[in-house]
Design an enzyme around this catalytic site. Structure first.
Site, PDB file in Angstrom:
ATOM      1  N   HIS A  66       0.830  -1.180   0.023  1.00  0.00           N
ATOM      2  CA  HIS A  66       0.143  -0.061  -0.014  1.00  0.00           C
ATOM      3  C   HIS A  66       0.944   1.428   0.040  1.00  0.00           C
ATOM      4  O   HIS A  66       1.808   1.103   0.068  1.00  0.00           O
ATOM      5  CB  HIS A  66      -0.895   0.192   1.239  1.00  0.00           C
ATOM      6  CG  HIS A  66      -0.458   0.117   2.474  1.00  0.00           C
ATOM      7  ND1 HIS A  66      -0.029  -1.173   3.370  1.00  0.00           N
ATOM      8  CD2 HIS A  66       0.287   0.996   3.260  1.00  0.00           C
ATOM      9  CE1 HIS A  66       0.558  -0.719   4.400  1.00  0.00           C
ATOM     10  NE2 HIS A  66       0.734   0.504   4.237  1.00  0.00           N
TER      11      HIS A  66
HETATM   12  P1  TYD Z   1      -2.112  -3.932   7.850  1.00  0.00           P
HETATM   13  O1  TYD Z   1      -2.358  -2.672   7.264  1.00  0.00           O
HETATM   14  O2  TYD Z   1      -2.491  -5.369   6.754  1.00  0.00           O
HETATM   15  O3  TYD Z   1      -0.613  -4.104   7.962  1.00  0.00           O
HETATM   16  P2  TYD Z   1       0.777  -4.060   6.973  1.00  0.00           P
HETATM   17  O4  TYD Z   1       0.052  -3.176   5.657  1.00  0.00           O
HETATM   18  O5  TYD Z   1       1.703  -3.269   7.582  1.00  0.00           O
HETATM   19  O6  TYD Z   1       0.891  -5.377   6.484  1.00  0.00           O
HETATM   20  O7  TYD Z   1      -2.688  -3.981   9.082  1.00  0.00           O
HETATM   21  C1  TYD Z   1      -3.198  -5.260   9.647  1.00  0.00           C
HETATM   22  C2  TYD Z   1      -4.290  -5.044  10.691  1.00  0.00           C
HETATM   23  O8  TYD Z   1      -3.976  -4.082  11.834  1.00  0.00           O
HETATM   24  C3  TYD Z   1      -5.367  -4.263   9.907  1.00  0.00           C
HETATM   25  O9  TYD Z   1      -6.669  -4.927  10.396  1.00  0.00           O
HETATM   26  C4  TYD Z   1      -5.303  -2.933  10.622  1.00  0.00           C
HETATM   27  C5  TYD Z   1      -4.596  -2.878  11.925  1.00  0.00           C
HETATM   28  N1  TYD Z   1      -3.885  -1.772  12.179  1.00  0.00           N
HETATM   29  C6  TYD Z   1      -4.240  -1.093  13.222  1.00  0.00           C
HETATM   30  O10 TYD Z   1      -5.445  -1.066  14.038  1.00  0.00           O
HETATM   31  N2  TYD Z   1      -3.507   0.029  13.616  1.00  0.00           N
HETATM   32  C7  TYD Z   1      -2.516   0.411  13.061  1.00  0.00           C
HETATM   33  O11 TYD Z   1      -1.661   1.439  13.289  1.00  0.00           O
HETATM   34  C8  TYD Z   1      -1.792  -0.458  11.690  1.00  0.00           C
HETATM   35  C9  TYD Z   1      -0.792  -0.286  10.973  1.00  0.00           C
HETATM   36  C10 TYD Z   1      -2.781  -1.630  11.589  1.00  0.00           C
END
Ligand code: TYD
Length: 143
Positions: free
Chosen positions: A54
């Site tokens: 992303h």
């Molecule tokens: P995700 O965006 O999939 O992580 P990455 O892109 O780093 O692989 O996040 C995983 C889950 O955690 C998703 O349900 C969103 C949640 N999340 C939060 O609640 N707070 C945060 O600060 C972040 C980064 C993710």
């Protein structure tokens, strides 16, 4: 050509080592060029997993691999760049509108992220073609 340093660069942090071991301090306006509003960390990543995938409209981040290693692939809409993180004394500054992917996590990898904003789903661009199109529009609008 590569991604502009203003938007993506590697950081080296001073280590306050002594006979007891190592310590690194990260402070606003010194190592961190923004107010840290959120910290999160990624660990226990399973083999073969790719995370990230992303970009953010507004968020800035400093990313530190405090243990283990992983590989970052970043893209500004024109250039792809690959960087390995494997030292707690190094970090990556990732600015706005940079697509990021994290690959090749070691089983012991702990990736700490310092972020300039609270979590906000609307700040995410999760589709690569959408990102390319928004990045192109922003480039064309910039004199
Ligand atoms: P995700 O965006 O999939 O992580 P990455 O892109 O780093 O692989 O996040 C995983 C889950 O955690 C998703 O349900 C969103 C949640 N999340 C939060 O609640 N707070 C945060 O600060 C972040 C980064 C993710």
């Amino acid at each position: 050509m590569s991604i502009s340093k203003e938007r993506f660069h590697r950081l080296e942090f001073a280590t306050k080592g002594d006979s007891r071991g190592q310590l690194i301090a990260l402070e606003e306006d010194r190592q961190i060029p923004f107010t840290v509003r959120r910290v999160y960390y990624i660990f226990d990543t399973q083999p073969g997993v790719v995370r990230g995938l992303h970009a953010h409209y507004d968020l800035e981040q400093i990313i530190v691999c405090v243990k283990g290693s992983c590989t970052f692939k970043v893209f500004d809409g024109i250039h792809w760049q690959t960087e390995t993180l494997n030292k707690p004394s190094e970090g990556l500054y990732v600015g706005r509108m940079i697509w990021r992917e994290m690959h090749e996590f070691s089983s012991d990898c702990v990736l700490m992220v310092l972020a300039s904003e609270l979590f906000r789903d609307a700040d995410y661009i999760r589709d690569l073609d959408t990102f390319k199109s928004i990045a192109r529009t922003q480039r064309e609008a910039t004199p």
